[in-house]
Design an enzyme around this catalytic site. Structure first.
Site, PDB file in Angstrom:
ATOM      1  N   GLU A 193       7.979 -10.913  -7.960  1.00 49.10           N
ATOM      2  CA  GLU A 193       8.031 -11.656  -6.837  1.00 49.10           C
ATOM      3  C   GLU A 193       7.123 -12.831  -6.367  1.00 49.10           C
ATOM      4  OE1 GLU A 193       7.034  -8.793  -6.989  1.00 49.10           O
ATOM      5  OE2 GLU A 193       5.579  -8.608  -5.336  1.00 49.10           O
ATOM      6  N   ARG A 219      -4.486  -4.710  -8.115  1.00 47.74           N
ATOM      7  CA  ARG A 219      -4.570  -3.358  -8.065  1.00 47.74           C
ATOM      8  C   ARG A 219      -3.718  -2.497  -8.585  1.00 47.74           C
ATOM      9  NH1 ARG A 219      -5.261  -1.172  -2.886  1.00 47.74           N
ATOM     10  NH2 ARG A 219      -4.139  -2.904  -2.080  1.00 47.74           N
ATOM     11  N   ARG A 253      -2.670   5.616  -9.820  1.00 49.01           N
ATOM     12  CA  ARG A 253      -2.785   4.487  -8.720  1.00 49.01           C
ATOM     13  C   ARG A 253      -3.974   3.535  -9.236  1.00 49.01           C
ATOM     14  NH1 ARG A 253      -3.407   6.173  -3.038  1.00 49.01           N
ATOM     15  NH2 ARG A 253      -3.337   3.815  -2.760  1.00 49.01           N
ATOM     16  N   CYS A 298       5.127  -2.219  -8.197  1.00 43.59           N
ATOM     17  CA  CYS A 298       3.371  -1.920  -7.832  1.00 43.59           C
ATOM     18  C   CYS A 298       3.576  -0.848  -6.865  1.00 43.59           C
ATOM     19  CB  CYS A 298       2.882  -3.254  -7.459  1.00 43.59           C
ATOM     20  SG  CYS A 298       1.174  -2.871  -7.382  1.00 43.59           S
ATOM     21  N   GLU A 341       0.707  -1.199  -0.035  1.00 42.15           N
ATOM     22  CA  GLU A 341       0.019  -0.033   0.120  1.00 42.15           C
ATOM     23  C   GLU A 341       1.099   0.939  -0.040  1.00 42.15           C
ATOM     24  OE1 GLU A 341      -3.077   0.230  -0.242  1.00 42.15           O
ATOM     25  OE2 GLU A 341      -3.020   2.324  -0.426  1.00 42.15           O
ATOM     26  N   SER A 342       0.769   1.915  -1.001  1.00 41.82           N
ATOM     27  CA  SER A 342       1.948   3.033  -1.226  1.00 41.82           C
ATOM     28  C   SER A 342       1.733   4.246  -0.241  1.00 41.82           C
ATOM     29  CB  SER A 342       1.781   3.608  -2.734  1.00 41.82           C
ATOM     30  OG  SER A 342       0.519   4.161  -2.995  1.00 41.82           O
ATOM     31  N   HIS A 385       3.846  -7.794 -10.400  1.00 44.29           N
ATOM     32  CA  HIS A 385       4.381  -8.549  -9.082  1.00 44.29           C
ATOM     33  C   HIS A 385       5.324  -9.686  -9.515  1.00 44.29           C
ATOM     34  CE1 HIS A 385       2.316  -6.319  -5.663  1.00 44.29           C
ATOM     35  NE2 HIS A 385       1.426  -6.526  -6.564  1.00 44.29           N
TER      36      HIS A 385
HETATM   37  N1  GLN Z   1      -2.860  -0.008  -5.402  1.00 46.99           N
HETATM   38  C1  GLN Z   1      -2.023  -0.081  -4.320  1.00 46.99           C
HETATM   39  C2  GLN Z   1      -1.270   1.316  -3.975  1.00 46.99           C
HETATM   40  O1  GLN Z   1      -1.737   2.243  -4.647  1.00 46.99           O
HETATM   41  C3  GLN Z   1      -0.556  -0.918  -4.966  1.00 46.99           C
HETATM   42  C4  GLN Z   1      -1.004  -2.392  -5.169  1.00 46.99           C
HETATM   43  C5  GLN Z   1      -0.104  -3.123  -4.980  1.00 46.99           C
HETATM   44  O2  GLN Z   1       1.182  -3.118  -4.719  1.00 46.99           O
HETATM   45  N2  GLN Z   1      -0.372  -4.463  -5.524  1.00 46.99           N
HETATM   46  O3  GLN Z   1      -0.681   1.423  -3.190  1.00 46.99           O
END
Ligand code: GLN
Length: 205
Positions: free
Chosen positions: A183, A146, A117, A90, A59-60, A181
């Protein structure tokens, strides 16, 4: 403490898929027949010892706040601007960008890109697709959750892959960023490209 002969990898460990990146780096070390000491980093003082660094997905807004609160942001910036490899995936890509289009994310300004985002849908809309990526022989199994899209890039930024007409893998000098991702799959080629600049593992892990 890391021994001087081993390579040292750090994964920013405040939130997100930290252990998955650590696992990928460990497997990459095995593949290269190298010892890599890997740390989940939650405080200052370790990043300067790292040869490679990763900002994971998650979660950024949370990652941004915690790296700022702990003082790690400036160490990450020093790592990247000194030319050492940095992989951002991400949420990590959002944090490393120059514009997240969200005032809750204090971006690190390491990648000259503007981010949208959650461009590829909500968590429930996660998807996997095979992407052609510059520098990789075969398509890469890309898992999007996401995921952010890169809306615009400066001319310093190389687009390595696109999905639905938007950049989803980019490179700027020593930094590689992905919307997906790497990973979360057993395919180590993105980590390989980011840290070793090669695709020794192009035959897939
Ligand atoms: N949508 C998320 C964000 O805004 C990022 C999603 C993810 O890292 N899988 O932080």
């Amino acid at each position: 403490m890391p021994s001087s002969k081993n390579l040292v990898a750090g994964v920013i460990g405040v939130q997100g898929d930290v252990s998955e990146h650590m696992g990928a780096i460990s497997r990459l070390g095995t593949q290269h027949n190298l010892s890599i000491d890997t740390f989940a980093i939650r405080q200052i003082g370790i990043i300067p010892k790292c040869d490679f660094l990763t900002i994971p997905g998650g979660e950024s807004t949370t990652i941004s706040r915690l790296i700022d609160d702990t003082g790690m942001s400036s160490e990450i910036i020093t790592h990247a601007t000194s030319g050492k490899p940095l992989l951002v995936t991400c949420a990590g890509l959002i944090v490393a960008s120059s514009n997240a289009n969200d005032s809750r994310v204090k971006t690190l300004n390491l990648l000259d890109v503007s981010i949208n985002r959650n461009a590829f849908g909500r968590q429930i809309d996660s998807l996997e697709t095979h992407l052609s990526i510059v520098g990789l022989n075969d398509p890469f199994p890309a898992v999007f959750i996401r995921a952010p899209a890169v809306d615009s890039v400066s001319k310093n930024v190389e687009i390595l892959a696109e999905h639905e007409g938007k950049p989803v893998a980019i490179r700027q000098d020593n930094i590689i960023g992905t919307s997906f991702h790497p990973e979360l799959t057993s395919d180590l080629r993105i980590h390989d490209l980011a840290f070793f600049g090669t695709t020794i593992s192009d035959s897939k892990a």
